[in-house]
Design a protein around this motif. Structure first.
Motif, PDB file in Angstrom:
ATOM      1  N   ASN A 198       0.792  -1.230   0.000  1.00  0.00           N
ATOM      2  CA  ASN A 198       0.000   0.000   0.000  1.00  0.00           C
ATOM      3  C   ASN A 198       0.824   1.279   0.000  1.00  0.00           C
ATOM      4  O   ASN A 198       0.281   2.363   0.171  1.00  0.00           O
ATOM      5  N   ASP A 199       2.130   1.169  -0.197  1.00  0.00           N
ATOM      6  CA  ASP A 199       2.936   2.370  -0.387  1.00  0.00           C
ATOM      7  C   ASP A 199       2.615   2.955  -1.759  1.00  0.00           C
ATOM      8  O   ASP A 199       2.428   2.213  -2.734  1.00  0.00           O
ATOM      9  N   ASP A 200       2.561   4.272  -1.838  1.00  0.00           N
ATOM     10  CA  ASP A 200       2.179   4.945  -3.085  1.00  0.00           C
ATOM     11  C   ASP A 200       3.436   5.417  -3.805  1.00  0.00           C
ATOM     12  O   ASP A 200       3.946   6.515  -3.561  1.00  0.00           O
ATOM     13  N   ILE A 201       3.933   4.594  -4.717  1.00  0.00           N
ATOM     14  CA  ILE A 201       5.196   4.887  -5.390  1.00  0.00           C
ATOM     15  C   ILE A 201       4.882   5.349  -6.807  1.00  0.00           C
ATOM     16  O   ILE A 201       5.156   4.668  -7.801  1.00  0.00           O
ATOM     17  N   ASN A 202       4.289   6.530  -6.881  1.00  0.00           N
ATOM     18  CA  ASN A 202       3.898   7.081  -8.171  1.00  0.00           C
ATOM     19  C   ASN A 202       5.052   7.852  -8.810  1.00  0.00           C
ATOM     20  O   ASN A 202       6.164   7.919  -8.255  1.00  0.00           O
ATOM     21  N   ALA A 203       4.784   8.452  -9.960  1.00  0.00           N
ATOM     22  CA  ALA A 203       5.844   9.135 -10.716  1.00  0.00           C
ATOM     23  C   ALA A 203       6.451  10.286  -9.919  1.00  0.00           C
ATOM     24  O   ALA A 203       7.675  10.507  -9.950  1.00  0.00           O
ATOM     25  N   ASN A 235       1.546  -3.162  -8.777  1.00  0.00           N
ATOM     26  CA  ASN A 235       0.624  -2.201  -9.392  1.00  0.00           C
ATOM     27  C   ASN A 235       0.664  -0.840  -8.699  1.00  0.00           C
ATOM     28  O   ASN A 235       0.157   0.147  -9.244  1.00  0.00           O
ATOM     29  N   ASN A 236       1.270  -0.762  -7.516  1.00  0.00           N
ATOM     30  CA  ASN A 236       1.377   0.514  -6.805  1.00  0.00           C
ATOM     31  C   ASN A 236       2.665   1.271  -7.157  1.00  0.00           C
ATOM     32  O   ASN A 236       2.958   2.312  -6.560  1.00  0.00           O
ATOM     33  N   VAL A 237       3.425   0.748  -8.126  1.00  0.00           N
ATOM     34  CA  VAL A 237       4.686   1.376  -8.547  1.00  0.00           C
ATOM     35  C   VAL A 237       4.580   1.804 -10.012  1.00  0.00           C
ATOM     36  O   VAL A 237       4.148   1.013 -10.859  1.00  0.00           O
ATOM     37  N   ASP A 238       4.963   3.019 -10.296  1.00  0.00           N
ATOM     38  CA  ASP A 238       5.030   3.478 -11.695  1.00  0.00           C
ATOM     39  C   ASP A 238       6.355   2.989 -12.273  1.00  0.00           C
ATOM     40  O   ASP A 238       7.387   3.650 -12.148  1.00  0.00           O
ATOM     41  N   LEU A 239       6.319   1.822 -12.894  1.00  0.00           N
ATOM     42  CA  LEU A 239       7.548   1.206 -13.410  1.00  0.00           C
ATOM     43  C   LEU A 239       8.173   2.015 -14.541  1.00  0.00           C
ATOM     44  O   LEU A 239       9.400   2.081 -14.660  1.00  0.00           O
ATOM     45  N   ASP A 240       7.343   2.628 -15.364  1.00  0.00           N
ATOM     46  CA  ASP A 240       7.873   3.458 -16.461  1.00  0.00           C
ATOM     47  C   ASP A 240       8.674   4.634 -15.906  1.00  0.00           C
ATOM     48  O   ASP A 240       9.762   4.950 -16.400  1.00  0.00           O
ATOM     49  N   ALA A 241       8.126   5.270 -14.869  1.00  0.00           N
ATOM     50  CA  ALA A 241       8.820   6.399 -14.249  1.00  0.00           C
ATOM     51  C   ALA A 241      10.127   5.937 -13.610  1.00  0.00           C
ATOM     52  O   ALA A 241      11.154   6.628 -13.712  1.00  0.00           O
ATOM     53  N   ALA A 242      10.096   4.780 -12.968  1.00  0.00           N
ATOM     54  CA  ALA A 242      11.312   4.262 -12.342  1.00  0.00           C
ATOM     55  C   ALA A 242      12.382   3.976 -13.386  1.00  0.00           C
ATOM     56  O   ALA A 242      13.569   4.283 -13.180  1.00  0.00           O
ATOM     57  N   GLN A 243      11.986   3.411 -14.498  1.00  0.00           N
ATOM     58  CA  GLN A 243      12.950   3.102 -15.555  1.00  0.00           C
ATOM     59  C   GLN A 243      13.551   4.376 -16.135  1.00  0.00           C
ATOM     60  O   GLN A 243      14.764   4.451 -16.386  1.00  0.00           O
ATOM     61  N   LYS A 244      12.706   5.384 -16.336  1.00  0.00           N
ATOM     62  CA  LYS A 244      13.203   6.658 -16.873  1.00  0.00           C
ATOM     63  C   LYS A 244      14.183   7.323 -15.917  1.00  0.00           C
ATOM     64  O   LYS A 244      15.135   7.984 -16.346  1.00  0.00           O
TER      65      LYS A 244
END
Length: 329
Positions: free
Chosen positions: A53-58, A80-89
């Protein structure tokens, strides 16, 4: 490596501390969830470890990058609570724990089935009050019933094996059928057929755009009257209000949930002295044929140990620049 551990309960700290001992990791533990409100806590850390439930958004990920965080080590399978695209960028590596204890969640799904069927939750309170009457506690034999399993990854496969042991007819739906389950007598069919033929439907699929609100008024219309729905996967697989409507109509005869779409506001905390500000959730709890548990399906000794061990291993693999199949970005 300095690691900030968020959403950390005492049991998390105990297991992580045990497996991090003498592993060149400095762990700091925070009970609060990672979000924009708590992002300042990551200052000076190389990595963060988070839960469901951690909110790991962009926006959070951008701040992590600015603070010098290079790694996100999830202590769960879902991401699903992680913005993987943002993390990769941003060049931040994300790891998860894909296989912590499939049988723990599968067994909890079965526990919900048995509780709802044999009404042990109601019987327990009756006997405590000296009421030994059986009226209203009628159940049914699982043997011979048709069980639909949506999603046959590790957890779904474990669930199917258990239900076959009860003597159930097991129907499955997955984009990637398991030959092992087929060999064990399970049958893969179309999703609509799962809805139409199953007495019990258990959800074991990930949450993504195609599965969001998988259980809704349209899918429910295709099901048998009095169907049992079990969800131990992700809360947003079930449209809560439309499930309530189906409970009123009798379309859903039994509902067992270990997850809830808005659980991040209430689960994993002691809310007993608070008014829960969620009228849909509160209404759901009033039904005698609904059992809700607080995301405890994974909560066994074996699972917690494996989560801690894998999380530490993920951090060390990244620190030592080794290949890791559990890396998401």
């Amino acid at each position: 490596m300095k690691v900030a551990v968020f959403s950390c309960k005492p049991y998390d700290k105990r297991t992580l501390t045990t497996f991090a001992n003498d592993k060149q990791l400095s762990m700091s533990y925070f009970e609060s969830r990672l979000s924009m409100e708590t992002i300042s806590l990551v200052k000076g850390f190389d990595a963060v470890s988070c839960f469901v439930n951690d909110d790991i958004n962009a926006e959070v990920i951008q701040c992590l990058k600015q603070q010098g965080v290079k790694t996100i080590a999830l202590r769960c399978a879902g991401f699903n609570n992680v913005d993987l695209d943002a993390a990769q960028k941003q060049g931040i590596k994300v790891f998860h724990v894909p296989d912590y204890s499939p049988t723990s969640v599968a067994e909890h799904a079965v526990a919900l089935i048995m509780t709802l069927n044999r009404k042990t939750h109601r019987a327990y309170h009756r006997v405590k009050e000296g009421n030994f009457a059986l009226e209203g506690l009628m159940g049914f034999n699982l043997e011979g019933k048709t069980v639909g399993c949506i999603g046959t990854g590790r957890i779904g496969a474990a669930f199917c094996r258990i239900m076959k042991g009860f003597g159930c007819r097991v129907l499955c739906y997955d984009l990637f059928p398991s030959q092992e389950l087929i060999d064990q007598g399970c049958q893969y069919i179309a999703l609509d057929e799962i809805y139409q033929k199953s007495d019990i439907i258990s959800l074991h699929c990930p949450l993504n755009p195609s599965t969001h609100h998988l259980i809704n008024k349209h899918s429910l219309e295709k099901m048998k009257d009095g169907v049992m729905i079990i969800n131990t996967s992700r809360g947003a697989l079930v449209h809560a209000q439309e499930a309530i409507d189906a409970l009123y109509s009798g379309k859903i005869g039994y509902l067992g949930l270990d997850v809830y779409e808005q659980e991040n506001k209430i689960f994993f905390e002691d809310m007993s002295s608070h008014i829960i500000q969620d009228s849909v959730f509160q209404l759901m709890l009033t039904f005698p044929n609904v059992v809700v548990t607080g995301h405890q399906g994974y909560f066994t000794i074996e699972a917690l140990n494996h989560i801690a061990e894998t999380t530490i291993d993920n951090l060390l693999h990244h620190q030592n620049d080794k290949n890791n199949s559990r890396q998401l970005t």
